[in-house]
Design an enzyme around this catalytic site. Structure first.
Site, PDB file in Angstrom:
ATOM      1  N   TYR A 183      -4.071   4.174   3.245  1.00 17.69           N
ATOM      2  CA  TYR A 183      -2.911   3.295   3.170  1.00 17.69           C
ATOM      3  C   TYR A 183      -3.287   1.892   3.631  1.00 17.69           C
ATOM      4  O   TYR A 183      -4.280   1.694   4.337  1.00 17.69           O
ATOM      5  CB  TYR A 183      -1.761   3.849   4.014  1.00 17.69           C
ATOM      6  CG  TYR A 183      -0.428   3.225   3.708  1.00 17.69           C
ATOM      7  CD1 TYR A 183       0.074   3.234   2.410  1.00 17.69           C
ATOM      8  CD2 TYR A 183       0.333   2.591   4.694  1.00 17.69           C
ATOM      9  CE1 TYR A 183       1.297   2.645   2.106  1.00 17.69           C
ATOM     10  CE2 TYR A 183       1.557   2.011   4.403  1.00 17.69           C
ATOM     11  CZ  TYR A 183       2.029   2.035   3.104  1.00 17.69           C
ATOM     12  OH  TYR A 183       3.229   1.447   2.817  1.00 17.69           O
ATOM     13  N   ASN A 225      12.380   4.668   0.734  1.00 20.01           N
ATOM     14  CA  ASN A 225      12.509   4.820  -0.719  1.00 20.01           C
ATOM     15  C   ASN A 225      13.711   4.115  -1.341  1.00 20.01           C
ATOM     16  O   ASN A 225      13.562   3.424  -2.360  1.00 20.01           O
ATOM     17  CB  ASN A 225      12.513   6.305  -1.093  1.00 20.01           C
ATOM     18  CG  ASN A 225      11.150   6.946  -0.928  1.00 20.01           C
ATOM     19  OD1 ASN A 225      10.144   6.244  -0.818  1.00 20.01           O
ATOM     20  ND2 ASN A 225      11.092   8.259  -0.897  1.00 20.01           N
ATOM     21  N   ASN A 269       9.871  11.064 -11.215  1.00 16.86           N
ATOM     22  CA  ASN A 269      10.308  12.223 -10.429  1.00 16.86           C
ATOM     23  C   ASN A 269       9.949  12.087  -8.958  1.00 16.86           C
ATOM     24  O   ASN A 269      10.131  13.029  -8.183  1.00 16.86           O
ATOM     25  CB  ASN A 269       9.701  13.502 -10.992  1.00 16.86           C
ATOM     26  CG  ASN A 269       8.178  13.472 -11.033  1.00 16.86           C
ATOM     27  OD1 ASN A 269       7.589  12.427 -11.317  1.00 16.86           O
ATOM     28  ND2 ASN A 269       7.550  14.590 -10.760  1.00 16.86           N
ATOM     29  N   GLY A 283      10.359  10.161  -5.080  1.00 15.07           N
ATOM     30  CA  GLY A 283      11.522   9.777  -4.295  1.00 15.07           C
ATOM     31  C   GLY A 283      12.090   8.447  -4.729  1.00 15.07           C
ATOM     32  O   GLY A 283      13.298   8.302  -4.961  1.00 15.07           O
ATOM     33  N   VAL A 284      11.227   7.434  -4.866  1.00 15.84           N
ATOM     34  CA  VAL A 284      11.675   6.119  -5.326  1.00 15.84           C
ATOM     35  C   VAL A 284      12.248   6.222  -6.732  1.00 15.84           C
ATOM     36  O   VAL A 284      13.295   5.647  -7.048  1.00 15.84           O
ATOM     37  CB  VAL A 284      10.522   5.101  -5.293  1.00 15.84           C
ATOM     38  CG1 VAL A 284      10.926   3.797  -5.979  1.00 15.84           C
ATOM     39  CG2 VAL A 284      10.100   4.819  -3.855  1.00 15.84           C
TER      40      VAL A 284
END
Length: 328
Positions: free
Chosen positions: A53, A125, A151, A153-154
């Site tokens: 990340y 999200n 599909n 979350g966002v």
């Protein structure tokens, strides 16, 4: 109390994290102790465990960046909060735990009668979905946009928010099994990704202008979206679920004047005013409390089962969010 702690990072996220017992702290001056009601596991959390990340906390660290808690005890000097009150946990607080200690000034009171699981997913999200649609292109009711990872979350929040704003969505997924759930959610169009995506999009939309594309996958999938966009359109990337860099053919940039942008919610927060932040979260909290905005929950795990929870969240075959629900 239990905390999900990792002391190093590695390629298999569930291998680096463990549930560790710690003494439950007592809140000091200006502090509040909360029992965690629910905390999601986001793709960014998984990438944090693997070290991929963009912003990594110092080690050792407690996993989890967002969630909802119930006030257990307040330290001296705390006003406006009381025992039993539902609050939004601070971003990056280490929410995969049975309890969290945090400064009172960083807590946001929430409606006590709203679903805590839905509120727990509010920090990352929903604002990402909302801002992706508003920060780059001034879309008007009736216009189309296209997104992949629909599909996710966002993606799910984006479908709902777009419909509330009068926008139409083309939703691209990577497997056939993800089509039906999005159709049931009310998505306008759902397509499985592929090299011929642009032709299929043009057919189902009647060659409607497509001024905004939203990419969370990277790799060849980015170019597939680019091919489906109109000239002078904007393509926004906010993730790399494929693990590959974004690919965009030069012809889209040179001959079609496509604009390619990136979006990171943390950077938006660095520049947004407090009024802008409060306005955004106030709107989203109201929608969640009224039932207008909701996300699918795939599975729930206790903190003690954090390894299984992370493995489930990291897998590709999910139909919703994985939650850590220690109070359940």
């Amino acid at each position: 109390m239990l905390q999900a702690i990792y002391e190093h990072r590695g390629p298999v996220p569930q291998d680096v994290i463990d549930a560790v017992e710690r003494e439950t702290p007592t809140p000091g001056i200006g502090e509040v102790l909360m029992e965690v009601l629910a905390a999601p596991i986001n793709p960014s959390d998984v990438l944090t465990l693997t070290g991929e990340y963009g912003m990594l906390p110092p080690l050792p660290a407690v996993g989890g960046n967002e969630g909802v808690g119930r006030v257990v005890a307040c330290g001296e000097g705390v006003d406006g909060l009381s025992r039993g009150q539902t609050v939004l946990l601070p971003v990056g607080c280490g929410s995969w735990a049975t309890h969290v200690l945090a400064p009172a000034r960083k807590l946001v009171p929430l409606p006590d009668d709203a679903d805590p699981e839905q509120l727990a997913m509010m920090t990352v999200n929903p604002p990402t979905a909302s801002l992706l649609m508003s920060e780059f292109v001034d879309l008007q009711p009736g216009e189309w946009l296209i997104q992949n990872a629909a599909n996710s979350g966002v993606g799910g929040y984006l479908i709902t928010l777009a419909k509330l704003r009068g926008l139409k969505t083309v939703n691209v997924v990577r497997r056939e099994s993800a089509v039906a759930p999005l159709q049931e959610q009310g998505a306008d169009v759902v397509l499985v990704d592929g090299p011929d995506l642009a032709e299929r999009v043009a057919e189902v939309t009647g060659n409607a202008p497509m001024r905004l594309g939203i990419d969370a996958v990277g790799g060849a999938a980015t170019d597939h979206l680019a091919s489906a966009l109109s000239d002078d359109a904007t393509l926004v990337n906010y993730g790399m679920m494929s693990g590959e860099p974004c690919m965009v053919a030069p012809r889209h940039l040179v001959f079609r004047n496509l604009n390619v942008k990136g979006f990171w919610l943390a950077r938006w927060f660095q520049h947004a005013t407090r009024e802008q932040q409060q306005g955004l979260y106030g709107e989203l909290a109201g929608m969640i409390a009224s039932g207008q905005l909701a996300a699918r929950v795939h599975a729930r795990y206790d903190v003690a089962d954090i390894k299984q929870a992370v493995a489930e969240a990291a897998s590709g075959e999910r139909s919703g969010k994985v939650l850590v629900t220690p109070a359940g």
